[in-house]
Write a protein that holds these residues in place. Sequence first.
Motif, PDB file in Angstrom:
ATOM      1  N   PHE A  64      -2.204 -21.430  22.070  1.00  0.00           N
ATOM      2  CA  PHE A  64      -2.532 -22.856  21.904  1.00  0.00           C
ATOM      3  C   PHE A  64      -2.673 -23.168  20.425  1.00  0.00           C
ATOM      4  CE2 PHE A  64      -4.408 -21.444  25.850  1.00  0.00           C
ATOM      5  CZ  PHE A  64      -4.181 -22.475  26.739  1.00  0.00           C
ATOM      6  N   ALA A  65      -2.363 -24.408  20.061  1.00  0.00           N
ATOM      7  CA  ALA A  65      -2.688 -24.914  18.716  1.00  0.00           C
ATOM      8  C   ALA A  65      -2.556 -26.431  18.748  1.00  0.00           C
ATOM      9  CB  ALA A  65      -1.767 -24.324  17.659  1.00  0.00           C
ATOM     10  N   PHE A  66      -3.172 -27.079  17.774  1.00  0.00           N
ATOM     11  CA  PHE A  66      -3.081 -28.541  17.733  1.00  0.00           C
ATOM     12  C   PHE A  66      -3.087 -29.032  16.293  1.00  0.00           C
ATOM     13  CE2 PHE A  66      -7.232 -30.083  16.326  1.00  0.00           C
ATOM     14  CZ  PHE A  66      -8.022 -28.955  16.477  1.00  0.00           C
ATOM     15  N   ASP A  81       0.987 -21.070  14.466  1.00  0.00           N
ATOM     16  CA  ASP A  81      -0.330 -20.656  14.970  1.00  0.00           C
ATOM     17  C   ASP A  81      -0.257 -20.302  16.454  1.00  0.00           C
ATOM     18  OD1 ASP A  81      -1.635 -21.000  12.577  1.00  0.00           O
ATOM     19  OD2 ASP A  81      -2.309 -23.043  13.030  1.00  0.00           O
ATOM     20  N   HIS A  85      -0.929 -16.702  18.346  1.00  0.00           N
ATOM     21  CA  HIS A  85      -1.949 -16.501  19.374  1.00  0.00           C
ATOM     22  C   HIS A  85      -1.414 -15.758  20.595  1.00  0.00           C
ATOM     23  CE1 HIS A  85      -4.317 -20.030  17.506  1.00  0.00           C
ATOM     24  NE2 HIS A  85      -4.729 -18.878  17.039  1.00  0.00           N
ATOM     25  N   ILE A  88      -2.360 -12.097  20.905  1.00  0.00           N
ATOM     26  CA  ILE A  88      -3.720 -11.603  21.199  1.00  0.00           C
ATOM     27  C   ILE A  88      -4.263 -12.034  22.562  1.00  0.00           C
ATOM     28  CG2 ILE A  88      -4.405 -11.354  18.791  1.00  0.00           C
ATOM     29  CD1 ILE A  88      -5.811 -14.019  18.932  1.00  0.00           C
ATOM     30  N   THR A  89      -3.593 -12.943  23.243  1.00  0.00           N
ATOM     31  CA  THR A  89      -4.109 -13.369  24.552  1.00  0.00           C
ATOM     32  C   THR A  89      -3.586 -12.444  25.651  1.00  0.00           C
ATOM     33  OG1 THR A  89      -2.279 -14.930  24.685  1.00  0.00           O
ATOM     34  CG2 THR A  89      -4.390 -15.802  23.982  1.00  0.00           C
ATOM     35  N   ASP A  90      -4.273 -12.492  26.798  1.00  0.00           N
ATOM     36  CA  ASP A  90      -3.830 -11.696  27.935  1.00  0.00           C
ATOM     37  C   ASP A  90      -2.832 -12.486  28.774  1.00  0.00           C
ATOM     38  OD1 ASP A  90      -5.296  -9.120  27.898  1.00  0.00           O
ATOM     39  OD2 ASP A  90      -7.003 -10.486  27.713  1.00  0.00           O
ATOM     40  N   GLU A  91      -2.090 -11.752  29.593  1.00  0.00           N
ATOM     41  CA  GLU A  91      -1.014 -12.386  30.366  1.00  0.00           C
ATOM     42  C   GLU A  91      -1.557 -13.370  31.404  1.00  0.00           C
ATOM     43  OE1 GLU A  91       2.032 -10.125  32.212  1.00  0.00           O
ATOM     44  OE2 GLU A  91       2.208  -8.750  30.502  1.00  0.00           O
ATOM     45  N   LYS A 323      -3.291 -17.636  40.215  1.00  0.00           N
ATOM     46  CA  LYS A 323      -4.090 -16.440  40.537  1.00  0.00           C
ATOM     47  C   LYS A 323      -4.149 -16.203  42.033  1.00  0.00           C
ATOM     48  CE  LYS A 323      -7.124 -16.234  36.564  1.00  0.00           C
ATOM     49  NZ  LYS A 323      -8.360 -16.747  36.001  1.00  0.00           N
ATOM     50  N   SER A 337      -6.559 -31.073  21.845  1.00  0.00           N
ATOM     51  CA  SER A 337      -7.176 -30.012  21.048  1.00  0.00           C
ATOM     52  C   SER A 337      -7.779 -28.898  21.891  1.00  0.00           C
ATOM     53  CB  SER A 337      -8.251 -30.598  20.137  1.00  0.00           C
ATOM     54  OG  SER A 337      -9.272 -31.172  20.923  1.00  0.00           O
ATOM     55  N   LYS A 339      -7.997 -26.250  25.628  1.00  0.00           N
ATOM     56  CA  LYS A 339      -7.302 -25.477  26.647  1.00  0.00           C
ATOM     57  C   LYS A 339      -7.288 -26.272  27.956  1.00  0.00           C
ATOM     58  CE  LYS A 339      -8.037 -21.093  29.118  1.00  0.00           C
ATOM     59  NZ  LYS A 339      -7.994 -21.594  30.486  1.00  0.00           N
TER      60      LYS A 339
END
Lengths: 447, 462
Positions: A64-66, A81, A85, A88-91, A323, A337, A339
């Motif tokens: 994410f970025a804004f 950005d 990211h 470093i994030t998980d799937e 999920k 801005s 999630k």
Amino acid sequence: MQLEQAVEYILKKTSQSGVDQADVVASEGKETSLEMFESRVKSLDISSSRGLGIRLFKQNRPGFAFTEDLSENSLNQMLKDALAHTEITDEVQLTLPANEPLPAIDLKQHNPELEQTGVDLLKKISLELETKAKAIDERVSNVPYLGAGFSSGRSILANTNGIFYSRNKSSIDAGLGVMAATRKNPQAQKLGYYVKSGRSHDIFDTSQMAQTAVERATELLSARPVESGKYPVVFSNRVAPMVFSLFSSVFYADSVQKGMSRLKGRMGEQIGSEKVNLRCLPHRDDLPGSRLFDSEGVLTSDLDVIENGRLNHFLYNLEAAAKEKVSSTGHGSRGYSGKASTGFHNMVVDTGSLKLDELLKAYDRMLYIVKLEGASGCSAVSGEISIGAQGFLMESAEKVHAVDGITLSTNFFDLLPAIEAFSDEYSDSFSSVKVPDFLVPEIYVAG
Amino acid sequence: MNQTTLESVINHGLGLGARFVEIFEEKTRTAAVAMRDKKTETATAGTSYGIGLRMLFGDDVVYGYTGINEKEHLIDILNQLAASRSEAHSQPGRIVVMADKKNAGDRLFTFSSDPRDNGQQKKIEFLKRADRAAREISEKIAQVGVSVTDHISEIEIANSEGLWVYDFRPRIRFSVNATAEDGSERFTAHEAPGAGRGFEFIENLDIERYAVTASERALRMLTAEYIEGRKMPVIMGNGFGGVIFHEACGHPLETEAISRKASPFVGKLGEQIANPKVTAIDDGTIENSWGSIAVDDEGHPTQKTVLIENGVLKSYLSDRVGARKVQVPRTGSGRRESYKYAPVARMRNTYIDAGTDKVEEMLGSVEDGLYAVKMGGGSVNPATGEFNFAVEEGYRIKNGKIGAALRGATLIGKGHEIIKEISMVGDDLEITAGMCGASSGMVPVTVGQPTIKVDSILVGGR
């Protein structure tokens, strides 16, 4: 760049950057608000703002970025950005929706006439409110909060699957906060608020608005606590929406999956009394939360969350749905801005068949609550409700005296099955949460 | 913006008849990484940029903001704002020439490790450590949410008095939420230290201690009893207990409330409003503190303001407009969340000063009451002083001894009445970070106090 141009630019750049998929939320708006005090314009704010946020997925990892600066440089930095990211994030396994035609429903969210709202009109409404409030009752000591404003805005949701939806919104509002005190006890002041908002210039009946605010201030003068104990309680339709909205997140699948809702494992069970019907109604043209698509581009539809007390549905965004390998219910919520989270579009509890007067006759001695103070003692995770309240002690359907300095203590998950009845009336507020007055036979009161 | 543009815009505003014109330019870079369910669920970064334009006509404020810094666009906004004023005109005003730009904040915020240079990746190791520490306490810890968020703000303020100041404001905060679960019971506890520093704050933070503290509190409260609601003596723990003073007395002492005549403290300067043991301070000058500011958002130097001294009301908190309306000196308290808000008087680091009483003495003086070790959030109606606060961690006090854990307690009352009820003030002052919301948005503040005893307050329960 203009907003639309910026969205197209960043989607094109994103597609070229080797990501799996991406979506963009962008919005722009302008607002004018005026505040008055003692017949003078205390402050006037005129503003315009805009911003754009991206969510992209690379090998299923989200980034994410804004930015609020829509220059090419800033948009490129935002993309950089967001790509960083994804390292470093998980799937997260989800598929962004494909483009579908929007249903031909006019939600009446935008009135172009409001764009012409002048400061003079806002000032005129405010002055009328102040003058009338002061003339109604000699116990009115001050009108410290007084003002009017209007806003309009546009938001865009676009993704790499070809979605490019947009919507416009506008609204106007005016309101006042009136302080009142008796001559006998000028220090014991009470504050009464009334705010009217909507989508048309002709919604303001300043006499009725001033009268209501003054009544709300004066009705609680000389209030005193009641003895501690258990009381039947009627929550007025002024405060009933607050009770339900504080606990809206317990119905989010995301909260349930993360162990943040006590409704985990209770789908299909009776969680409320048979009187409780709670729905999300996103296509009502008279409510401000309506929308045809959510913040992830999923089309919205009505959802019966609780039907006759039975828990029927949770609210899903794309990630929560993925999920459990089910479909999103179209309840993704996201600003540029932040999630993606979850949210009701309009939360509506059905009315009952009884008049308020009939609810207030249900028990010989009861409390009628018209004001709740703060929500810090309420937790959506535990369901606890411990909250300050003001209202009236009722005996044989008559007001005995105004009440303040008390707290109510219960739990939302005990309160839902205990609701005996709802009234047949909502408050007149232009709100996305509509709950009529309701009666609970027993609540702990400390006074 | 360059000096020529600033001068042109300010001079245009003066030419419209304003007695004062101010430009507030802000660029804030925010970067956050959050972990929940043992997964990195969010990594986000972004830049906010905008310009706020304020003109004063007498004491009346007109305010506008925009994300576009072109001179003609800014002048157009001033014209729109002035159109609402009958006294506005269009004549050459007095000409303002800016002084040299001053750097305000380099001594207040020491800053050795720029978060922008460290990258988001570096936050992950700290989050994993915190998550692990919180979960290791018990299998009943069902959920842990942790995050690190940093903000780097660069601000320039220029006004028609020739002031031109630059301020660099680093802020960084760690947050942990631990949820304990037992059957259908759930309880969440929270810790969130913050500072006006760079990434070295996180590197030097005992992150495991905060995680363990949150988890242990969630577990203790999971099995807590309900408290019976009534008036009783309450010992309020140090640190975040100061939120009550912040809400119930601090807000009503802001000139924003005083000037509306909507505060119980109107006209009370110099009067004994609290127990003589109470001295309360709002201090913007504490080095590297989360709530500090080198200059306020009007460019005025911050200060240490004594609000109440030995129970006597000494000062309100004021901004430029509030000070004029209430006829008090400026205290450097004009604050705003961002360029989207006009500044008003707000708190900074607000605390009840340390006294000499010992916690054991306070407990020993209570036969039957509540020990509110950790407060949750709360709110106040500044006009009437009516407040409402949740107790996040509380214990029964019986015959001077700490007893069973208690849940569901809420404290309610009126701020101006409760400060008279403070009879003992401890020597263990501590301040903690928080966010404060009011008419000029959310601003970082700290709240604090030593442990205090309130002789009688209504405790909500069942």
